[in-house]
Design an enzyme around this catalytic site. Structure first.
Site, PDB file in Angstrom:
ATOM      1  N   THR A 209       0.802  -1.224   0.000  1.00 50.42           N
ATOM      2  CA  THR A 209       0.000   0.000   0.000  1.00 50.42           C
ATOM      3  C   THR A 209       0.837   1.278   0.000  1.00 50.42           C
ATOM      4  OG1 THR A 209      -2.045  -0.929   0.871  1.00 50.42           O
ATOM      5  CG2 THR A 209      -1.565   1.338   1.478  1.00 50.42           C
ATOM      6  N   SER A 224       7.033  -0.361   4.447  1.00 54.70           N
ATOM      7  CA  SER A 224       5.798  -0.830   5.067  1.00 54.70           C
ATOM      8  C   SER A 224       5.931  -1.032   6.571  1.00 54.70           C
ATOM      9  CB  SER A 224       5.368  -2.157   4.434  1.00 54.70           C
ATOM     10  OG  SER A 224       5.149  -2.021   3.054  1.00 54.70           O
ATOM     11  N   CYS A 225       7.005  -1.678   6.985  1.00 52.25           N
ATOM     12  CA  CYS A 225       7.100  -2.162   8.359  1.00 52.25           C
ATOM     13  C   CYS A 225       8.331  -1.604   9.051  1.00 52.25           C
ATOM     14  CB  CYS A 225       7.202  -3.686   8.381  1.00 52.25           C
ATOM     15  SG  CYS A 225       5.992  -4.515   7.362  1.00 52.25           S
ATOM     16  N   ASN A 436       7.066  -7.131  13.744  1.00 47.77           N
ATOM     17  CA  ASN A 436       6.396  -5.913  13.282  1.00 47.77           C
ATOM     18  C   ASN A 436       4.927  -5.919  13.694  1.00 47.77           C
ATOM     19  OD1 ASN A 436       5.836  -8.073  11.435  1.00 47.77           O
ATOM     20  ND2 ASN A 436       5.052  -6.561   9.996  1.00 47.77           N
ATOM     21  N   LEU A 437       4.169  -5.008  13.153  1.00 48.03           N
ATOM     22  CA  LEU A 437       2.757  -4.875  13.501  1.00 48.03           C
ATOM     23  C   LEU A 437       1.961  -6.125  13.170  1.00 48.03           C
ATOM     24  CD1 LEU A 437       0.277  -3.191  14.345  1.00 48.03           C
ATOM     25  CD2 LEU A 437       0.274  -2.199  12.054  1.00 48.03           C
ATOM     26  N   CYS A 438       2.314  -6.812  12.088  1.00 50.61           N
ATOM     27  CA  CYS A 438       1.495  -7.930  11.612  1.00 50.61           C
ATOM     28  C   CYS A 438       2.176  -9.281  11.749  1.00 50.61           C
ATOM     29  CB  CYS A 438       1.063  -7.686  10.168  1.00 50.61           C
ATOM     30  SG  CYS A 438       0.109  -6.175   9.953  1.00 50.61           S
ATOM     31  N   THR A 439       3.251  -9.357  12.477  1.00 48.30           N
ATOM     32  CA  THR A 439       3.900 -10.604  12.927  1.00 48.30           C
ATOM     33  C   THR A 439       4.531 -11.445  11.826  1.00 48.30           C
ATOM     34  OG1 THR A 439       1.941 -12.077  12.869  1.00 48.30           O
ATOM     35  CG2 THR A 439       2.244 -10.712  14.848  1.00 48.30           C
ATOM     36  N   GLU A 440       4.835 -10.856  10.656  1.00 53.11           N
ATOM     37  CA  GLU A 440       5.469 -11.661   9.608  1.00 53.11           C
ATOM     38  C   GLU A 440       6.908 -11.257   9.324  1.00 53.11           C
ATOM     39  OE1 GLU A 440       4.240  -8.212   6.978  1.00 53.11           O
ATOM     40  OE2 GLU A 440       3.750  -9.072   8.915  1.00 53.11           O
ATOM     41  N   PRO A 618      -0.330 -10.432   5.656  1.00 51.29           N
ATOM     42  CA  PRO A 618      -1.738 -10.307   5.289  1.00 51.29           C
ATOM     43  C   PRO A 618      -1.841  -9.350   4.107  1.00 51.29           C
ATOM     44  CG  PRO A 618      -1.281  -9.002   7.246  1.00 51.29           C
ATOM     45  CD  PRO A 618      -0.014  -9.759   6.929  1.00 51.29           C
ATOM     46  N   VAL A 620      -4.790  -7.657   3.051  1.00 46.83           N
ATOM     47  CA  VAL A 620      -6.198  -7.263   3.154  1.00 46.83           C
ATOM     48  C   VAL A 620      -6.582  -6.266   2.072  1.00 46.83           C
ATOM     49  CG1 VAL A 620      -7.925  -6.205   4.636  1.00 46.83           C
ATOM     50  CG2 VAL A 620      -6.204  -7.734   5.625  1.00 46.83           C
ATOM     51  N   SER A 621      -5.802  -5.202   1.919  1.00 45.92           N
ATOM     52  CA  SER A 621      -6.167  -4.154   0.960  1.00 45.92           C
ATOM     53  C   SER A 621      -5.941  -4.593  -0.478  1.00 45.92           C
ATOM     54  CB  SER A 621      -5.374  -2.882   1.252  1.00 45.92           C
ATOM     55  OG  SER A 621      -5.802  -2.298   2.461  1.00 45.92           O
TER      56      SER A 621
END
Length: 787
Positions: A209, A224-225, A436-440, A618, A620-621
């Site tokens: 994004t 991103s992260c 990070n925020l999304c654990t990957e 993820p 999502v967007s």
């Protein structure tokens, strides 16, 4: 130009003419309720066309529940609205709102003829496929990703892809090895631009994004992260870190994972609130920065479960918060769990009595630097010496963790020892502290350099070709090409990206970490006629992961072969010793052993440009713009429904809808099946009964209908080829009494632990037993690694 003035100018003639053609097609679908469009001969205004499209979409989109063709037609109308609001290339290039940087605008001007031919080719050929994806795709592009220009104008789809491709091409040409690896010797800007443009508009490569929003523009960061480990030990140090590093990253829309493990002072006269005062400041900052943003981001706080304030963190969200002074609903948390906790919990399950877990304060801070047997030995020594601040039965702590997960959607769970064990550097005595925020993302963060990851994903459903006899087959060559293109693309974006802090820039320069993932795995399997848990699907799942890692690593080695220097710590890495990410796992069978052997030799000779390669995030967007399933997860419903201010937004599972139309040849039978599905929350099994395994509709299961242990198996199967991690969510259906047993969640965490995964849980999505609502304990909307 004033907004009203621009929108009152005549709509482009081709858009008005296409609108008339679309109306005739509506009639062929039996949609007589669609009003006629403004006559093209009258040269309707842009505003009139936009208003007409809005009226028709609002009127017809509810029919998407029964007819997927209506869903597609609504999307095509939205693309016509985008066309009605678009401007010529010159106006786009000079738009102050767009704010193209000169490094991107000038090459576009210099190669204008080629760019215009490329745009025209896209509009006459590939755009038709993109326009036919569906309503959600069209709306996501229009509302989020296409840059807003002056006077109500918007960049066109072609201009959007040109902006991203031109940005990547410009920075690719700054490093000769990049262009050579992408298109061969003698790379030109036009050749590089075309390679990127084609991959982008075919949606083979889907950028993160931040890249889609800010590429080529004078604002925003492309990363991103961000992973932070400020190693603060007091409120004063925490405030300084939050107001400098954290604030600047959030203002640039970056997602943050921050370790506060070092802030482990017990509540005392000198530290009256422990860690919670700092977290409250962090929470308020996140709320303030996101409050006026259409693209909010988020923060995840990492702690180890022996931290003296772990109870307070588990109780900081939602109904568990004691009062407003401790409520932090804008933060997420993740437990960075050592193996010892799960080993003790397993001992409790096996019948050992009196198994406890001890919490420590700053007298045990050094534990965060240890992992594996060294951690266990030191933890138990500190226990024996009585340095703990509190001792709790291990099952009680497990219950508190699961209660928080179910009630608030947090904490996430990651396994500290697995992350350190499989890291590409030796971390003995200097363990990794968080993700990070999304654990990957699994990277090192330190006080002087942040972990930073730049992301892109390969869209797996686009890697399908017709095989013998017209049957569909997966195209591994297309996957490898897309993965290699994505790797060079992200490297180019790293080279040209602006970073919010010096520490972030330092982390990028030091590691050059890539996060190349994939999306649409479930959609791909459905298109190939496979159930997600079938033996064939499990084999394909592993081979996709292996080919992805091979292609990205081979590209990184090629960059060094062509003259780029290896990443800073290569000589001290496991790669320099001839090891590959999968060598840390037992029982791995390679499908391409010779290719891997050649790569080992190449790495030994030339090195690797990047320190890390694959992360399964993820999506999502971006899965909304591709109309595919998110990441590697199954769809969680066959008919997504969301009520917004403008009405109900539906997103059907298009492969299912098309399969229904093919299977039920009589329209009355098909509509009867749709009504049955609607009554049964779009569960095929509940609506149509037990179907034979080979039945064409039997494979359309939702995430909640799969055995969650088998979904964990899929993650474990591909784990050897994921050098970072996987944002693994679990999907649980609430029993009729409304109480999810804590043991059910804990047993799944134990299973993930035994499988050796790095991420034990991202989200735990819970479906209410009484309706089709899905509760996640809080909706995380991130414009970073969520892609």
């Amino acid at each position: 130009m004033a907004s009203d003035a621009f929108m009152q100018t005549a709509c482009p003639a081709d858009a008005a003419e296409q609108l008339e053609a679309e109306h005739a097609e509506w009639a062929q679908l039996g949609c007589g309720a669609v009003p006629p469009p403004p006559a093209a001969a009258s040269r309707p205004s842009r505003a009139a066309v936009a208003a007409y499209v809005g009226e028709v979409v609002d009127r017809m989109r509810a029919q998407s529940r029964a007819d997927e063709r209506v869903y597609v037609k609504c999307g095509q109308l939205v693309h016509l609205r985008v066309r009605a609001r678009s401007v010529p290339l010159d106006d786009w290039l000079t738009s102050a709102e767009l704010a193209l940087v000169s490094e991107v605008a000038e090459p576009v001007r210099a190669n204008r003829a080629f760019v215009e031919v490329s745009l025209r080719y896209f509009e006459l050929t590939e755009y038709a496929t993109l326009r036919a994806l569906g309503l959600q795709s069209a709306l996501k592009y229009e509302e989020m990703y296409l840059a807003k220009l002056e006077g109500g104008a918007i960049e066109s789809m072609g201009q959007f892809f040109v902006r991203i491709a031109a940005t990547a091409a410009t920075w690719t040409m700054r490093e000769p090895a990049f262009g050579r690896a992408l298109v061969g010797e003698g790379a030109t800007w036009c050749a590089v631009f075309n390679a990127y443009l084609t991959a982008l508009y075919r949606q083979l490569v889907v950028p993160a994004t931040p890249i889609m929003l800010f590429a080529g523009r004078a604002r925003g960061s492309l990363a991103s992260c961000y992973l932070l480990n400020p190693q603060v030990s007091s409120s004063t140090e925490a405030v300084e870190a939050i107001t400098t590093e954290v604030a600047r990253i959030l203002l640039n829309r970056g997602g943050i994972g921050i370790s506060f493990q070092s802030f482990d002072r017990a509540v005392s006269r000198d530290c009256k609130r422990g860690i919670m005062g700092a977290l409250k400041l962090l929470d308020s900052m996140a709320m303030a920065i996101n409050s006026d943003s259409e693209r909010p981001t988020g923060i995840c706080v990492y702690l180890e479960p022996w931290h003296c304030d772990v109870r307070a963190v588990l109780n900081m969200r939602g109904l568990l918060a004691r009062d407003e002074s401790t409520r932090c609903d804008n933060l997420f948390s993740c437990l960075w769990v050592p193996d010892l906790l799960f080993d003790r919990y397993l001992a409790h399950l096996e019948g050992r009595e009196g198994v406890v877990w001890t919490l420590f304060d700053d007298r045990a801070s050094h534990l965060s630097r240890l992992h594996g047997p060294a951690f266990t030995a030191e933890y138990e020594r500190l226990e024996r010496e009585g340095l703990g601040v509190e001792t709790v039965p291990v099952q009680d702590l497990a219950f508190l963790i699961v209660r928080s997960i179910v009630m608030t959607g947090s904490p996430f769970v990651m396994f500290k020892d697995a992350c350190n064990r499989h890291y590409h550097m030796d971390t003995a005595g200097d363990a990794l502290t968080g993700s990070n925020l999304c654990t990957e993302i699994v990277q090192r963060a330190s006080p002087d350099a942040h972990g930073v990851c730049n992301l892109a994903s390969v869209n797996l459903p686009r890697c399908v070709r017709e095989g013998e006899g017209g049957a569909l087959a997966f195209d591994f060559a297309a996957l490898s090409t897309a993965a290699a293109t994505a790797a060079i693309f992200v490297n180019a974006m790293m080279l040209g990206g602006q970073y919010p802090t010096e520490k972030a820039a330092r982390g990028v320069a030091r590691h050059r970490s890539l996060g190349i993932g994939f999306q649409g795995l479930h959609t791909l399997l459905l298109e190939l006629g496979m159930d997600m848990l079938s033996p064939a699907a499990r084999r394909l799942n592993v081979e996709i992961a292996e080919r992805l890692l091979l292609a990205v690593m081979a590209t990184s080695a090629t960059l060094c072969e062509y003259g780029c220097a290896p990443f800073e710590d290569f000589a001290r890495s496991k790669f320099a010793r001839g090891l590959m990410p999968f060598d840390g796992y037992e029982g791995v069978v390679l499908s391409l052993p010779r290719a891997w052997a050649r790569l080992r030799e190449k790495v030994a000779r030339h090195g690797l440009y990047n320190a890390q390669f694959v992360a399964l995030m993820p999506t999502v967007s971006s899965s909304q713009v591709t109309e595919g399933s998110e990441g590697f997860s199954p769809v969680f419903t066959n008919m997504f429904s969301k009520v917004t201010m403008s009405g109900e937004l539906l997103r059907p599972n298009l492969p299912l809808m098309r399969a229904l139309r093919k299977h039920f040849t009589r329209e009355a039978s098909r509509l009867g099946a749709v009504r049955a599905l609607d009554r049964e929350q779009w569960s095929v099994a509940a609506a149509l009964g037990d179907l034979a395994p080979g039945h064409p509709l039997a494979k359309f299961k939702t995430a909640f209908e799969y055995d969650q242990e088998r979904l964990i198996d899929l993650c474990a199967d591909r784990a050897p080829f994921v050098d970072q991690s996987q944002s693994m969510s679990l999907f649980v259906t609430e029993p009729m009494d409304g109480k999810v047993p804590a043991s059910q969640i804990m047993n799944l965490l134990v299973y993930a632990y035994k499988k050796g995964l790095k991420t034990g849980l991202y989200y735990c999505k819970i479906r209410k037993a009484t309706n089709n609502g899905v509760f996640t304990g809080g909706d995380l909307v991130c414009s970073g690694c969520h892609l």
